[in-house]
Design a protein around this motif. Structure first.
Motif, PDB file in Angstrom:
ATOM      1  N   ALA A 151       0.838  -1.204   0.000  1.00 29.36           N
ATOM      2  CA  ALA A 151       0.000   0.000   0.000  1.00 29.36           C
ATOM      3  C   ALA A 151       0.873   1.254   0.000  1.00 29.36           C
ATOM      4  CB  ALA A 151      -0.931  -0.009   1.208  1.00 29.36           C
ATOM      5  N   PHE A 152       1.950   1.238   0.774  1.00 27.88           N
ATOM      6  CA  PHE A 152       2.889   2.357   0.832  1.00 27.88           C
ATOM      7  C   PHE A 152       3.500   2.605  -0.546  1.00 27.88           C
ATOM      8  CE2 PHE A 152       7.417   3.555   1.401  1.00 27.88           C
ATOM      9  CZ  PHE A 152       7.246   4.838   1.908  1.00 27.88           C
ATOM     10  N   GLU A 153       3.963   1.545  -1.203  1.00 24.83           N
ATOM     11  CA  GLU A 153       4.567   1.683  -2.539  1.00 24.83           C
ATOM     12  C   GLU A 153       3.557   2.221  -3.535  1.00 24.83           C
ATOM     13  OE1 GLU A 153       7.815   1.294  -3.955  1.00 24.83           O
ATOM     14  OE2 GLU A 153       8.094   1.576  -1.810  1.00 24.83           O
ATOM     15  N   GLN A 154       2.340   1.740  -3.461  1.00 28.75           N
ATOM     16  CA  GLN A 154       1.311   2.191  -4.394  1.00 28.75           C
ATOM     17  C   GLN A 154       1.031   3.679  -4.206  1.00 28.75           C
ATOM     18  OE1 GLN A 154      -2.265  -0.166  -4.421  1.00 28.75           O
ATOM     19  NE2 GLN A 154      -2.621   0.335  -6.556  1.00 28.75           N
ATOM     20  N   ARG A 155       0.944   4.134  -2.954  1.00 33.36           N
ATOM     21  CA  ARG A 155       0.725   5.563  -2.685  1.00 33.36           C
ATOM     22  C   ARG A 155       1.920   6.383  -3.143  1.00 33.36           C
ATOM     23  NH1 ARG A 155      -0.911   3.582   2.234  1.00 33.36           N
ATOM     24  NH2 ARG A 155       0.990   4.321   3.226  1.00 33.36           N
ATOM     25  N   HIS A 175       2.133   1.670  -9.956  1.00 32.40           N
ATOM     26  CA  HIS A 175       3.102   0.574 -10.034  1.00 32.40           C
ATOM     27  C   HIS A 175       3.274  -0.076  -8.662  1.00 32.40           C
ATOM     28  CE1 HIS A 175       6.286  -1.776 -11.793  1.00 32.40           C
ATOM     29  NE2 HIS A 175       6.987  -1.551 -10.707  1.00 32.40           N
ATOM     30  N   VAL A 176       3.032  -1.370  -8.596  1.00 29.69           N
ATOM     31  CA  VAL A 176       3.236  -2.125  -7.354  1.00 29.69           C
ATOM     32  C   VAL A 176       4.243  -3.236  -7.621  1.00 29.69           C
ATOM     33  CG1 VAL A 176       0.966  -1.627  -6.373  1.00 29.69           C
ATOM     34  CG2 VAL A 176       1.262  -3.645  -7.795  1.00 29.69           C
ATOM     35  N   PRO A 177       4.964  -3.672  -6.588  1.00 30.49           N
ATOM     36  CA  PRO A 177       5.927  -4.751  -6.780  1.00 30.49           C
ATOM     37  C   PRO A 177       5.234  -6.052  -7.156  1.00 30.49           C
ATOM     38  CG  PRO A 177       5.745  -4.151  -4.458  1.00 30.49           C
ATOM     39  CD  PRO A 177       4.921  -3.185  -5.221  1.00 30.49           C
ATOM     40  N   LYS A 178       5.980  -6.938  -7.833  1.00 33.88           N
ATOM     41  CA  LYS A 178       5.432  -8.238  -8.214  1.00 33.88           C
ATOM     42  C   LYS A 178       5.153  -9.089  -6.977  1.00 33.88           C
ATOM     43  CE  LYS A 178       6.383 -12.288 -11.050  1.00 33.88           C
ATOM     44  NZ  LYS A 178       7.328 -12.926 -11.958  1.00 33.88           N
ATOM     45  N   LEU A 209      10.965  -5.756  -1.849  1.00 31.88           N
ATOM     46  CA  LEU A 209       9.927  -5.556  -2.864  1.00 31.88           C
ATOM     47  C   LEU A 209      10.506  -6.038  -4.187  1.00 31.88           C
ATOM     48  CD1 LEU A 209       9.158  -1.917  -1.737  1.00 31.88           C
ATOM     49  CD2 LEU A 209       7.884  -3.958  -1.095  1.00 31.88           C
ATOM     50  N   HIS A 210       9.998  -7.145  -4.699  1.00 34.51           N
ATOM     51  CA  HIS A 210      10.537  -7.749  -5.913  1.00 34.51           C
ATOM     52  C   HIS A 210       9.926  -7.093  -7.142  1.00 34.51           C
ATOM     53  CE1 HIS A 210      12.326 -10.918  -3.454  1.00 34.51           C
ATOM     54  NE2 HIS A 210      11.217 -10.838  -2.745  1.00 34.51           N
ATOM     55  N   GLU A 211      10.795  -6.770  -8.094  1.00 32.61           N
ATOM     56  CA  GLU A 211      10.391  -6.116  -9.343  1.00 32.61           C
ATOM     57  C   GLU A 211       9.574  -4.856  -9.054  1.00 32.61           C
ATOM     58  OE1 GLU A 211       8.933  -8.759 -12.427  1.00 32.61           O
ATOM     59  OE2 GLU A 211      10.159 -10.393 -11.623  1.00 32.61           O
ATOM     60  N   ALA A 212      10.141  -4.010  -8.210  1.00 31.67           N
ATOM     61  CA  ALA A 212       9.440  -2.799  -7.762  1.00 31.67           C
ATOM     62  C   ALA A 212       9.697  -1.588  -8.638  1.00 31.67           C
ATOM     63  CB  ALA A 212       9.841  -2.474  -6.322  1.00 31.67           C
ATOM     64  N   LEU A 213      10.670  -1.670  -9.527  1.00 31.59           N
ATOM     65  CA  LEU A 213      10.954  -0.522 -10.394  1.00 31.59           C
ATOM     66  C   LEU A 213      10.007  -0.505 -11.586  1.00 31.59           C
ATOM     67  CD1 LEU A 213      14.865  -0.523 -10.497  1.00 31.59           C
ATOM     68  CD2 LEU A 213      13.339   0.730  -8.952  1.00 31.59           C
ATOM     69  N   SER A 214       9.672   0.694 -12.024  1.00 33.27           N
ATOM     70  CA  SER A 214       8.818   0.843 -13.204  1.00 33.27           C
ATOM     71  C   SER A 214       9.611   0.458 -14.452  1.00 33.27           C
ATOM     72  CB  SER A 214       8.346   2.292 -13.327  1.00 33.27           C
ATOM     73  OG  SER A 214       9.451   3.121 -13.684  1.00 33.27           O
ATOM     74  N   PRO A 215       8.938   0.192 -15.567  1.00 30.23           N
ATOM     75  CA  PRO A 215       9.668  -0.114 -16.807  1.00 30.23           C
ATOM     76  C   PRO A 215      10.656   0.988 -17.192  1.00 30.23           C
ATOM     77  CG  PRO A 215       7.367  -0.719 -17.041  1.00 30.23           C
ATOM     78  CD  PRO A 215       7.498   0.017 -15.719  1.00 30.23           C
TER      79      PRO A 215
END
Length: 140
Positions: free
Chosen positions: A18-22, A27-30, A45-51
């Motif tokens: 929820a923190f990452e989404q805010r 973009h949320v981690p996988k 947080l796995h695969e947390a970076l945007s493209p």
């Protein structure tokens, strides 16, 4: 503290997502891994970076910029997550830091009570094991 560590870990994982989404928009981690041991909490947080961030991180200069950006963003916005962790665990968070592994897009957030945390991201998946000890002689 009546909750089990597994229950707390799940609650912390949900709070981290929820923190990452805010913090980052849609973009949320996988996936999220939470390790809670005594006075240390590590959230990966796995695969947390945007493209776009993954593309930028392909060069050393871009990777350094992404790492610095995420450290500063985390430092400036982590108070709400710190409070949620305190609510869930019943323990105050004294220190918090975030590190980005640009090649895999993993973001590691460490919350400690004054301990040294060394984090190694492995190339694969290993069985979960826990070891806790204080005597260096126990390592043999």
């Amino acid at each position: 503290m009546s909750q089990s560590k597994a229950t707390m870990a799940k609650q912390i994982a949900k709070a981290a997502i929820a923190f990452e989404q805010r913090r980052t928009g849609n973009h949320v981690p996988k996936s999220v891994t939470v390790v809670l041991s005594e006075g240390t909490l590590v959230i990966t947080l796995h695969e947390a970076l945007s493209p776009a961030e993954r593309k930028m991180a392909q060069s050393p200069a871009g990777a350094a910029k992404i790492q610095d950006f995420h450290r500063q963003l985390f430092a400036g916005s982590s108070e709400s997550l710190r409070k949620e962790i305190q609510r869930i665990t019943g323990m105050e968070v004294r220190e918090a830091t975030a590190e980005v592994e640009p090649k895999t897009g993993a973001v590691v957030q460490a919350f400690t009570t004054g301990t040294v945390v060394q984090v190694f991201l492995l190339a694969g998946s290993a069985a979960t094991e826990t070891w806790s000890g204080s005597d260096p002689g126990d390592l043999s």
